[in-house]
Design a protein around this motif. Sequence first.
Motif, PDB file in Angstrom:
ATOM      1  N   VAL A 136      18.660  24.939  20.048  1.00  0.00           N
ATOM      2  CA  VAL A 136      17.488  24.386  19.359  1.00  0.00           C
ATOM      3  C   VAL A 136      16.684  25.515  18.719  1.00  0.00           C
ATOM      4  CG1 VAL A 136      15.316  23.189  19.696  1.00  0.00           C
ATOM      5  CG2 VAL A 136      17.363  22.405  20.888  1.00  0.00           C
ATOM      6  N   SER A 137      16.378  25.381  17.462  1.00  0.00           N
ATOM      7  CA  SER A 137      15.616  26.416  16.770  1.00  0.00           C
ATOM      8  C   SER A 137      14.122  26.127  16.856  1.00  0.00           C
ATOM      9  CB  SER A 137      16.041  26.515  15.320  1.00  0.00           C
ATOM     10  OG  SER A 137      15.430  25.511  14.561  1.00  0.00           O
ATOM     11  N   VAL A 138      13.359  27.170  16.741  1.00  0.00           N
ATOM     12  CA  VAL A 138      11.909  27.019  16.796  1.00  0.00           C
ATOM     13  C   VAL A 138      11.430  26.110  15.669  1.00  0.00           C
ATOM     14  CG1 VAL A 138       9.728  28.248  16.648  1.00  0.00           C
ATOM     15  CG2 VAL A 138      11.635  29.242  17.901  1.00  0.00           C
ATOM     16  N   ASN A 139      12.042  26.251  14.509  1.00  0.00           N
ATOM     17  CA  ASN A 139      11.670  25.375  13.405  1.00  0.00           C
ATOM     18  C   ASN A 139      11.905  23.912  13.742  1.00  0.00           C
ATOM     19  OD1 ASN A 139      10.847  26.408  10.575  1.00  0.00           O
ATOM     20  ND2 ASN A 139      12.122  28.025  11.437  1.00  0.00           N
ATOM     21  N   ALA A 140      13.017  23.661  14.400  1.00  0.00           N
ATOM     22  CA  ALA A 140      13.317  22.278  14.766  1.00  0.00           C
ATOM     23  C   ALA A 140      12.262  21.732  15.707  1.00  0.00           C
ATOM     24  CB  ALA A 140      14.703  22.202  15.410  1.00  0.00           C
ATOM     25  N   TYR A 172       3.457  29.197  16.605  1.00  0.00           N
ATOM     26  CA  TYR A 172       3.313  30.579  17.045  1.00  0.00           C
ATOM     27  C   TYR A 172       1.857  30.950  17.329  1.00  0.00           C
ATOM     28  CZ  TYR A 172       8.099  32.177  16.834  1.00  0.00           C
ATOM     29  OH  TYR A 172       9.424  32.372  17.101  1.00  0.00           O
ATOM     30  N   HIS A 173       0.948  30.040  16.990  1.00  0.00           N
ATOM     31  CA  HIS A 173      -0.413  30.262  17.426  1.00  0.00           C
ATOM     32  C   HIS A 173      -0.562  30.039  18.919  1.00  0.00           C
ATOM     33  CE1 HIS A 173      -3.030  31.284  14.171  1.00  0.00           C
ATOM     34  NE2 HIS A 173      -2.378  30.475  13.381  1.00  0.00           N
ATOM     35  N   PHE A 174       0.301  29.184  19.441  1.00  0.00           N
ATOM     36  CA  PHE A 174       0.167  28.806  20.851  1.00  0.00           C
ATOM     37  C   PHE A 174       1.144  29.539  21.750  1.00  0.00           C
ATOM     38  CE2 PHE A 174      -1.366  25.070  18.507  1.00  0.00           C
ATOM     39  CZ  PHE A 174      -2.654  25.050  19.001  1.00  0.00           C
ATOM     40  N   PHE A 175       2.283  29.885  21.186  1.00  0.00           N
ATOM     41  CA  PHE A 175       3.305  30.530  21.996  1.00  0.00           C
ATOM     42  C   PHE A 175       3.736  31.829  21.316  1.00  0.00           C
ATOM     43  CE2 PHE A 175       3.594  25.981  22.629  1.00  0.00           C
ATOM     44  CZ  PHE A 175       3.544  25.881  24.002  1.00  0.00           C
ATOM     45  N   PRO A 176       3.783  32.902  22.053  1.00  0.00           N
ATOM     46  CA  PRO A 176       4.114  34.179  21.424  1.00  0.00           C
ATOM     47  C   PRO A 176       5.569  34.249  20.968  1.00  0.00           C
ATOM     48  CG  PRO A 176       3.910  34.428  23.802  1.00  0.00           C
ATOM     49  CD  PRO A 176       3.454  33.043  23.483  1.00  0.00           C
ATOM     50  N   ASN A 177       6.427  33.487  21.602  1.00  0.00           N
ATOM     51  CA  ASN A 177       7.838  33.477  21.186  1.00  0.00           C
ATOM     52  C   ASN A 177       8.554  32.279  21.808  1.00  0.00           C
ATOM     53  OD1 ASN A 177       8.356  34.204  23.871  1.00  0.00           O
ATOM     54  ND2 ASN A 177       8.059  36.356  23.327  1.00  0.00           N
ATOM     55  N   LYS A 178       9.803  32.159  21.483  1.00  0.00           N
ATOM     56  CA  LYS A 178      10.538  30.982  21.937  1.00  0.00           C
ATOM     57  C   LYS A 178      10.603  30.929  23.455  1.00  0.00           C
ATOM     58  CE  LYS A 178      14.924  28.547  21.370  1.00  0.00           C
ATOM     59  NZ  LYS A 178      16.327  28.663  20.917  1.00  0.00           N
ATOM     60  N   ASP A 179      10.828  32.068  24.051  1.00  0.00           N
ATOM     61  CA  ASP A 179      10.901  32.096  25.513  1.00  0.00           C
ATOM     62  C   ASP A 179       9.654  31.499  26.156  1.00  0.00           C
ATOM     63  OD1 ASP A 179      13.349  33.150  25.517  1.00  0.00           O
ATOM     64  OD2 ASP A 179      12.824  35.085  26.379  1.00  0.00           O
ATOM     65  N   ALA A 180       8.529  31.753  25.527  1.00  0.00           N
ATOM     66  CA  ALA A 180       7.284  31.251  26.101  1.00  0.00           C
ATOM     67  C   ALA A 180       7.266  29.729  26.106  1.00  0.00           C
ATOM     68  CB  ALA A 180       6.095  31.797  25.320  1.00  0.00           C
ATOM     69  N   ILE A 181       7.916  29.128  25.116  1.00  0.00           N
ATOM     70  CA  ILE A 181       7.978  27.660  25.101  1.00  0.00           C
ATOM     71  C   ILE A 181       8.790  27.176  26.296  1.00  0.00           C
ATOM     72  CG2 ILE A 181       8.694  25.642  23.791  1.00  0.00           C
ATOM     73  CD1 ILE A 181       8.509  27.374  21.268  1.00  0.00           C
ATOM     74  N   VAL A 182       9.934  27.827  26.465  1.00  0.00           N
ATOM     75  CA  VAL A 182      10.785  27.446  27.594  1.00  0.00           C
ATOM     76  C   VAL A 182      10.027  27.634  28.895  1.00  0.00           C
ATOM     77  CG1 VAL A 182      12.949  27.921  28.784  1.00  0.00           C
ATOM     78  CG2 VAL A 182      12.841  28.085  26.297  1.00  0.00           C
ATOM     79  N   GLN A 228       9.095  21.044  13.730  1.00  0.00           N
ATOM     80  CA  GLN A 228       9.268  19.865  12.881  1.00  0.00           C
ATOM     81  C   GLN A 228       9.159  18.587  13.709  1.00  0.00           C
ATOM     82  OE1 GLN A 228      12.759  20.257  10.531  1.00  0.00           O
ATOM     83  NE2 GLN A 228      12.097  18.756   9.002  1.00  0.00           N
ATOM     84  N   ARG A 229       9.896  18.561  14.820  1.00  0.00           N
ATOM     85  CA  ARG A 229       9.866  17.374  15.678  1.00  0.00           C
ATOM     86  C   ARG A 229       8.465  17.110  16.227  1.00  0.00           C
ATOM     87  NH1 ARG A 229      14.673  14.924  18.173  1.00  0.00           N
ATOM     88  NH2 ARG A 229      14.111  13.929  20.119  1.00  0.00           N
ATOM     89  N   ALA A 230       7.711  18.197  16.404  1.00  0.00           N
ATOM     90  CA  ALA A 230       6.356  18.036  16.927  1.00  0.00           C
ATOM     91  C   ALA A 230       5.367  17.677  15.819  1.00  0.00           C
ATOM     92  CB  ALA A 230       5.915  19.318  17.620  1.00  0.00           C
ATOM     93  N   VAL A 237      -0.236  21.573  21.970  1.00  0.00           N
ATOM     94  CA  VAL A 237       0.670  22.194  22.927  1.00  0.00           C
ATOM     95  C   VAL A 237       1.564  21.146  23.582  1.00  0.00           C
ATOM     96  CG1 VAL A 237       0.752  23.325  25.176  1.00  0.00           C
ATOM     97  CG2 VAL A 237      -0.745  24.211  23.409  1.00  0.00           C
ATOM     98  N   ASP A 238       0.950  20.052  23.987  1.00  0.00           N
ATOM     99  CA  ASP A 238       1.743  19.019  24.640  1.00  0.00           C
ATOM    100  C   ASP A 238       2.786  18.436  23.707  1.00  0.00           C
ATOM    101  OD1 ASP A 238       0.503  19.322  27.031  1.00  0.00           O
ATOM    102  OD2 ASP A 238      -0.964  17.727  26.723  1.00  0.00           O
ATOM    103  N   SER A 239       2.380  18.213  22.464  1.00  0.00           N
ATOM    104  CA  SER A 239       3.351  17.607  21.552  1.00  0.00           C
ATOM    105  C   SER A 239       4.497  18.575  21.282  1.00  0.00           C
ATOM    106  CB  SER A 239       2.667  17.187  20.248  1.00  0.00           C
ATOM    107  OG  SER A 239       2.429  18.318  19.436  1.00  0.00           O
ATOM    108  N   ILE A 240       4.168  19.866  21.264  1.00  0.00           N
ATOM    109  CA  ILE A 240       5.242  20.849  21.077  1.00  0.00           C
ATOM    110  C   ILE A 240       6.172  20.842  22.281  1.00  0.00           C
ATOM    111  CG2 ILE A 240       5.716  23.326  21.005  1.00  0.00           C
ATOM    112  CD1 ILE A 240       3.113  23.583  19.304  1.00  0.00           C
ATOM    113  N   LEU A 241       5.578  20.816  23.465  1.00  0.00           N
ATOM    114  CA  LEU A 241       6.429  20.814  24.659  1.00  0.00           C
ATOM    115  C   LEU A 241       7.258  19.538  24.747  1.00  0.00           C
ATOM    116  CD1 LEU A 241       4.121  22.431  27.372  1.00  0.00           C
ATOM    117  CD2 LEU A 241       5.931  23.476  25.998  1.00  0.00           C
ATOM    118  N   ASP A 242       6.662  18.424  24.359  1.00  0.00           N
ATOM    119  CA  ASP A 242       7.430  17.184  24.374  1.00  0.00           C
ATOM    120  C   ASP A 242       8.595  17.260  23.398  1.00  0.00           C
ATOM    121  OD1 ASP A 242       5.727  16.154  26.242  1.00  0.00           O
ATOM    122  OD2 ASP A 242       4.486  15.052  24.813  1.00  0.00           O
ATOM    123  N   ALA A 243       8.294  17.764  22.209  1.00  0.00           N
ATOM    124  CA  ALA A 243       9.360  17.891  21.211  1.00  0.00           C
ATOM    125  C   ALA A 243      10.444  18.819  21.725  1.00  0.00           C
ATOM    126  CB  ALA A 243       8.782  18.438  19.901  1.00  0.00           C
TER     127      ALA A 243
END
Lengths: 245, 245, 245, 245
Positions: free
Chosen positions: A66-70, A83-93, A73-75, A47-53
């Motif tokens: 920024v796309s979810v794929n990007a 998508y196991h951790f976040f239900p959608n892109k908004d949830a990441i934000v 990939q960066r993470a 989760v942290d690495s995704i948020l950092d990315a």
Amino acid sequence: MSQESDIAIDAAAPPADGSSQGGGPYTEAPVPSGQRAPSQDRGQRRVDSILDAAAALFAEQGVDAVSVNAIAQRAGSSVGSLYHFFPNKDAIVEALAARYCREMVDLNIALLRPEMVTAPLDAVLSGVVEGFMHYHTSNPAYDEVYQAALRTSGGHQSPVFQQVQQSIRATVDEYLSRRMPTMPSEERGYYAMTSVAAVHWLIAEATLRDPIERPGRMRHLKEMLVRYFEPAEREYGVVRVPAVS
Amino acid sequence: MSQESDIAIDAAAPPADGSSQGGGPYTEAPVPSGQRAPSQDRGQRRVDSILDAAAALFAEQGVDAVSVNAIAQRAGSSVGSLYHFFPNKDAIVEALAARYCREMVDLNIALLRPEMVTAPLDAVLSGVVEGFMHYHTSNPAYDEVYQAALRTSGGHQSPVFQQVQQSIRATVDEYLSRRMPTMPSEERGYYAMTSVAAVHWLIAEATLRDPIERPGRMRHLKEMLVRYFEPAEREYGVVRVPAVS
Amino acid sequence: MSQESDIAIDAAAPPADGSSQGGGPYTEAPVPSGQRAPSQDRGQRRVDSILDAAAALFAEQGVDAVSVNAIAQRAGSSVGSLYHFFPNKDAIVEALAARYCREMVDLNIALLRPEMVTAPLDAVLSGVVEGFMHYHTSNPAYDEVYQAALRTSGGHQSPVFQQVQQSIRATVDEYLSRRMPTMPSEERGYYAMTSVAAVHWLIAEATLRDPIERPGRMRHLKEMLVRYFEPAEREYGVVRVPAVS
Amino acid sequence: MSQESDIAIDAAAPPADGSSQGGGPYTEAPVPSGQRAPSQDRGQRRVDSILDAAAALFAEQGVDAVSVNAIAQRAGSSVGSLYHFFPNKDAIVEALAARYCREMVDLNIALLRPEMVTAPLDAVLSGVVEGFMHYHTSNPAYDEVYQAALRTSGGHQSPVFQQVQQSIRATVDEYLSRRMPTMPSEERGYYAMTSVAAVHWLIAEATLRDPIERPGRMRHLKEMLVRYFEPAEREYGVVRVPAVS
DNA sequence: CATGAATGAGTGTTCATTCAT
DNA sequence: AATGAATGAACACTCATTCAT
């Protein structure tokens, strides 16, 4: 990005108990029971690495670009995993927003800690301005995320930043109530929100502009705040003894 | 106090005369011959209706969430027609930004017109705050566009808002130079950018929040600005006679 | 005469072994580890079905008239999936061109294999004409793709067909150098390009025209080629013993 | 480009009478009656300038890549005006094709004029090759248009080039029948179509390739044709006296 | 849990064609 | 006749999201 996230984030208010019950997989509540710790740690690291990315990319290109794929990939991960951790892109934000909120609240509490009640006005404000300036430059995605959260929530009340605004304002309000106990509550509220907004936005803007102007801008921001509060201090007086927390 | 802002607001409204009937669509080249006026008027009307539609949608959903087709539809036009006037979506945003910039500059000039040099500080600042507040509430897309322009330009120097920042800052700077001729130039620059930023952002934020707070916020914004400038006025003095423009 | 062309045609058919299971889609990088073979097979199958669909549609309607969506649909796929393998429409055309090129080169090599050096002229040319005729009728999109590649590349040097031209010409050139070792190199080059062009274009045209004319056209094409080469054989002589490859 | 043009172009076959009745505005039949001559001349000039513009753009970018607006602009006209003369884009291509066809037929007739019946074979073929080569280089759009016409017509029988093929083949056939009267008709037909195709395509290809190769290619093309026809001349004999036209 | 191929609705943009002026 | 603004269907391409492996 347009549909509502179905996960409520409750990170701005520190959890009342230490158990992780009810938190989504992307909260940071400490895990007291050892049984699932490794798996959760691994998840937390992901989760942290995704948020950092996400933060890095948001700062570079803006949230919408920024796309979810990007991000995945960066993470060093994959979309599916994300998508196991976040239900959608908004949830990441929102998760990122929650992280920023938590940190902001912590920073605020640290800067306005009880013993600062008797500190000279300019010292307090200088600390606040420097502290937030440092935070902004260290987290260049902060404002992108803040704006995106505002946009997503239809402009009025972001489910996350709403809380942080409340929280920060409450911290400042409480600080002011200790520093100038005789100031009327409503007045204090406006002092709090005006100064918080001034610090937030002038610093946000300063980080976008020519860095050479930054010291001057910061000096004037401090000066403006000092001059803003000085009459209030004269009118309502300042306590001499720090309050007992 | 507020009657002055009314005067100012009138100045910010799009001029009724033909000052904005530029040559091609979205350029501002002067019209050499009058022969094609009707067609140009029609084009200008189309351009305006497109920009109005875009502004309305941007305010509702944010710049990135609005599709070109939606703009065309709302403008009572078709995509193809829209692309007659704007080479791409960004150009619409920029044209809107340019319109806002023009109006902002005009508003600023009207609010800080020469005879205001000798006006009392609180009157001037009250007029400025009320004027910009009114402009923001009348143009709810302003901030969306501003942010989008910042994002598009890689965050640093939007080709359009760069100018307006320059222009507004220059107007304020010049006003201050007339009001307090002995203030050093560099210091004046920081006074200008700090006050401009404070007005811009605190008003932008106020329009997003609970409208019930707005009067209190505006009162405190004015107060903060007054207190910010008062010491400068005491230090550098204020002219007694309005400068001849 | 024609049994030789049958042999040759078998060589032109896509090899049954795994020689074309390249690494990424549409690249030909070798596969380092075998672990992902099933997925790669699936990918290769998808790529192939897309190319087959594209070829069929190109032959029917021409390259420019076929939409990417139509290709995906015909391939039983979706646009998004298609764009997983090809970055854009041109890449599909190029991949198809590359496939044709590979097959063309293989066919050429098979038809002009070393033991054909001592074969009678009319047998060789008959095999070549029949072989290429068969290839053209089996791949009706060949010429559409060839033309499209020429157009795309600004008319001069298609990045793909450039190679095949080089390669085929080189194969013919080498064959001629073995068959008539005393023919000067430059002259050989012109013999190669003239005969290659004649075979290519006259067959391409024949496939477009009334099929009833085709045998006569092929007979005359062979005759023209035989008569073209005969004087050269008389002048420079033909080897009696096949060269050792 | 994909819908059928509803105007039949009849330009390849010279009109039976001189009246312009039935011709679209884009035929070139001479106008005997003077009453509408100036208007028709103007129209003809417009048509020609449109076709010239189209030819130039087709040669540069390919038929499908050129927009009708681009043609109109290059012709110094407007889309609306263009659509007064041509019902759709295909009609432009066809009209251009018709123009090329007429010129091709004329060229062919000129090159194979009656007195050439007794000329030496290599002189005749050299003239033909040089003549067509010159025509191709002077009309770089020829092949683009030819291909486009083939594509448009579903690949089999372009309504325009069908005629020119017929016509050219007939001219060659007739020439051969006069030069070698004893050659059987069917055989003559194949000689005609094979040689016509060879000239057409090898020259078309030569104009696309490195110009430095061109003389060599032309030399070999002539040589191939000479060698192709020589045995026929030996077998069937050549007349000694030119036929009376 | 992890992967990344697959999906398809949706986006920005183009362009042949029409039609009011 | 001439103009060019207007139209909107169609295109190439993207990306949030799903799901078989």
